[in-house]
Design a protein around this motif. Sequence first.
Motif, PDB file in Angstrom:
ATOM      1  N   PHE A 142      25.668  24.315  61.399  1.00  0.00           N
ATOM      2  CA  PHE A 142      25.595  23.204  60.353  1.00  0.00           C
ATOM      3  C   PHE A 142      24.710  23.430  59.180  1.00  0.00           C
ATOM      4  O   PHE A 142      25.064  23.299  57.755  1.00  0.00           O
ATOM      5  CB  PHE A 142      24.974  21.820  60.874  1.00  0.00           C
ATOM      6  N   GLY A 201      30.707  15.478  63.911  1.00  0.00           N
ATOM      7  CA  GLY A 201      29.530  14.529  64.126  1.00  0.00           C
ATOM      8  C   GLY A 201      29.283  13.422  63.115  1.00  0.00           C
ATOM      9  O   GLY A 201      28.408  12.550  63.210  1.00  0.00           O
ATOM     10  N   GLY A 202      30.377  13.202  62.335  1.00  0.00           N
ATOM     11  CA  GLY A 202      30.427  12.179  61.549  1.00  0.00           C
ATOM     12  C   GLY A 202      29.398  12.218  60.424  1.00  0.00           C
ATOM     13  O   GLY A 202      29.146  11.060  59.589  1.00  0.00           O
ATOM     14  N   CYS A 203      29.010  13.409  60.120  1.00  0.00           N
ATOM     15  CA  CYS A 203      27.663  13.258  58.994  1.00  0.00           C
ATOM     16  C   CYS A 203      28.342  13.104  57.598  1.00  0.00           C
ATOM     17  O   CYS A 203      27.673  12.374  56.870  1.00  0.00           O
ATOM     18  CB  CYS A 203      27.199  14.804  59.014  1.00  0.00           C
ATOM     19  N   THR A 251      14.699   8.845  62.822  1.00  0.00           N
ATOM     20  CA  THR A 251      14.746   7.958  61.769  1.00  0.00           C
ATOM     21  C   THR A 251      15.290   6.497  61.932  1.00  0.00           C
ATOM     22  O   THR A 251      15.223   5.908  63.242  1.00  0.00           O
ATOM     23  CB  THR A 251      16.054   8.579  60.826  1.00  0.00           C
ATOM     24  N   ARG A 252      15.027   6.021  60.993  1.00  0.00           N
ATOM     25  CA  ARG A 252      15.552   4.327  60.653  1.00  0.00           C
ATOM     26  C   ARG A 252      17.201   4.376  61.141  1.00  0.00           C
ATOM     27  O   ARG A 252      17.453   5.439  60.838  1.00  0.00           O
ATOM     28  CB  ARG A 252      15.199   3.655  59.618  1.00  0.00           C
ATOM     29  N   MET A 276      22.789  18.459  69.957  1.00  0.00           N
ATOM     30  CA  MET A 276      23.562  19.708  69.375  1.00  0.00           C
ATOM     31  C   MET A 276      22.734  20.939  69.880  1.00  0.00           C
ATOM     32  O   MET A 276      21.556  20.975  70.314  1.00  0.00           O
ATOM     33  CB  MET A 276      23.295  19.838  67.873  1.00  0.00           C
ATOM     34  N   LEU A 335      21.383  15.790  52.023  1.00  0.00           N
ATOM     35  CA  LEU A 335      21.189  16.885  52.954  1.00  0.00           C
ATOM     36  C   LEU A 335      21.121  18.263  52.469  1.00  0.00           C
ATOM     37  O   LEU A 335      20.415  19.120  52.546  1.00  0.00           O
ATOM     38  CB  LEU A 335      21.945  16.901  53.992  1.00  0.00           C
ATOM     39  N   TYR A 380      13.255  20.814  63.781  1.00  0.00           N
ATOM     40  CA  TYR A 380      13.087  19.775  63.030  1.00  0.00           C
ATOM     41  C   TYR A 380      14.209  18.647  63.748  1.00  0.00           C
ATOM     42  O   TYR A 380      14.011  17.696  63.814  1.00  0.00           O
ATOM     43  CB  TYR A 380      13.376  20.062  61.780  1.00  0.00           C
ATOM     44  N   CYS A 440      28.554   9.234  56.353  1.00  0.00           N
ATOM     45  CA  CYS A 440      27.622   8.403  55.514  1.00  0.00           C
ATOM     46  C   CYS A 440      27.106   9.274  54.365  1.00  0.00           C
ATOM     47  O   CYS A 440      26.672   8.802  53.554  1.00  0.00           O
ATOM     48  CB  CYS A 440      26.549   8.147  56.529  1.00  0.00           C
ATOM     49  N   HIS A 441      26.830  10.793  54.786  1.00  0.00           N
ATOM     50  CA  HIS A 441      25.952  11.246  53.634  1.00  0.00           C
ATOM     51  C   HIS A 441      27.121  12.134  52.649  1.00  0.00           C
ATOM     52  O   HIS A 441      26.646  12.727  51.730  1.00  0.00           O
ATOM     53  CB  HIS A 441      25.474  12.508  54.501  1.00  0.00           C
ATOM     54  N   PRO A 450      20.843   3.383  60.034  1.00  0.00           N
ATOM     55  CA  PRO A 450      22.040   3.582  61.121  1.00  0.00           C
ATOM     56  C   PRO A 450      22.043   4.952  61.344  1.00  0.00           C
ATOM     57  O   PRO A 450      23.133   5.537  62.134  1.00  0.00           O
ATOM     58  CB  PRO A 450      23.208   2.840  60.633  1.00  0.00           C
ATOM     59  N   MET A 451      21.361   5.931  60.991  1.00  0.00           N
ATOM     60  CA  MET A 451      21.428   7.384  61.272  1.00  0.00           C
ATOM     61  C   MET A 451      21.413   7.469  62.944  1.00  0.00           C
ATOM     62  O   MET A 451      20.552   7.214  63.457  1.00  0.00           O
ATOM     63  CB  MET A 451      20.126   8.070  60.366  1.00  0.00           C
ATOM     64  N   PRO A 452      22.484   8.341  63.253  1.00  0.00           N
ATOM     65  CA  PRO A 452      22.535   8.526  64.889  1.00  0.00           C
ATOM     66  C   PRO A 452      21.515   9.927  65.132  1.00  0.00           C
ATOM     67  O   PRO A 452      22.204  10.992  65.433  1.00  0.00           O
ATOM     68  CB  PRO A 452      23.893   8.882  65.027  1.00  0.00           C
ATOM     69  N   THR A 463      18.236   1.312  54.032  1.00  0.00           N
ATOM     70  CA  THR A 463      17.988   2.985  54.054  1.00  0.00           C
ATOM     71  C   THR A 463      19.305   3.501  53.436  1.00  0.00           C
ATOM     72  O   THR A 463      20.342   2.914  53.490  1.00  0.00           O
ATOM     73  CB  THR A 463      17.953   3.412  55.645  1.00  0.00           C
ATOM     74  N   TYR A 464      18.814   4.812  53.128  1.00  0.00           N
ATOM     75  CA  TYR A 464      19.991   5.604  52.251  1.00  0.00           C
ATOM     76  C   TYR A 464      20.278   6.790  52.901  1.00  0.00           C
ATOM     77  O   TYR A 464      19.202   7.837  53.201  1.00  0.00           O
ATOM     78  CB  TYR A 464      19.596   5.673  50.701  1.00  0.00           C
TER      79      TYR A 464
END
Length: 157
Positions: free
Chosen positions: A118, A35-37, A98-99, A110, A77, A92, A40-41, A101-103, A72-73
């Motif tokens: 997750f 998922g590429g989480c 979100t703003r 999912m 998580l 949720y 960025c995170h 570049p969060m996908p 954005t940051y």
Amino acid sequence: MFRTGILFGLVFFASAAIAADDVSVEEGLRIATIGGCHDCHTDGFAASGGQVDPEKALRGSQVGFQGPWGTTYPANLRIVLSKMGEDEFVRYSREIKTRPPMPWFGLHAMTDNELKSFYRYVKSLGEPGALAPDYVKPGEAPKTPFIVFAPPQMPAQ
Ligand code: HEC
């Protein structure tokens, strides 16, 4: 040869179906990876060539992403998920927007089991650590390093 191919295909399908039903921490790590989480995170993940530092995993980032939306940051998580139960996280994730570049649309795609895995993976990580910096509005100066999301040359209209 052909028959072996079919047999292999069936076995492969069966094991894929089992894997999809499996809710586990290991599956959660796999979801976070595809998922590429972590990209960025998890600070330093991309530069490490894909090694997840257990200390930093999904604790968010101090490096912002700046664009027309402001700065954005990637959120911590571990903290975000510590505030909700597993079923709540599934609900949720169905609604999240979100703003950039969060996908966020990736979370909508999912399955419940993928989201649960997750969630369990994030819960298995250690100390939550500190919050990521607050969102900064467009035109205001961030106090942290940030990456500018802007094409070097705007396409002709
Ligand atoms: C391209 C970078 C990027 C990727 C990839 C990414 N995120 Fe994010 N994520 C962000 C940013 C930036 C924010 C903060 C958005 C904002 O401030 O509106 C965020 C916010 C979030 C939030 C909201 C946190 C809150 O405060 O409520 C969740 C949940 C989240 N991400 C989960 C994920 C998951 C799960 C994945 C992997 C499937 C993922 N993100 C992949 C950058 C990313």
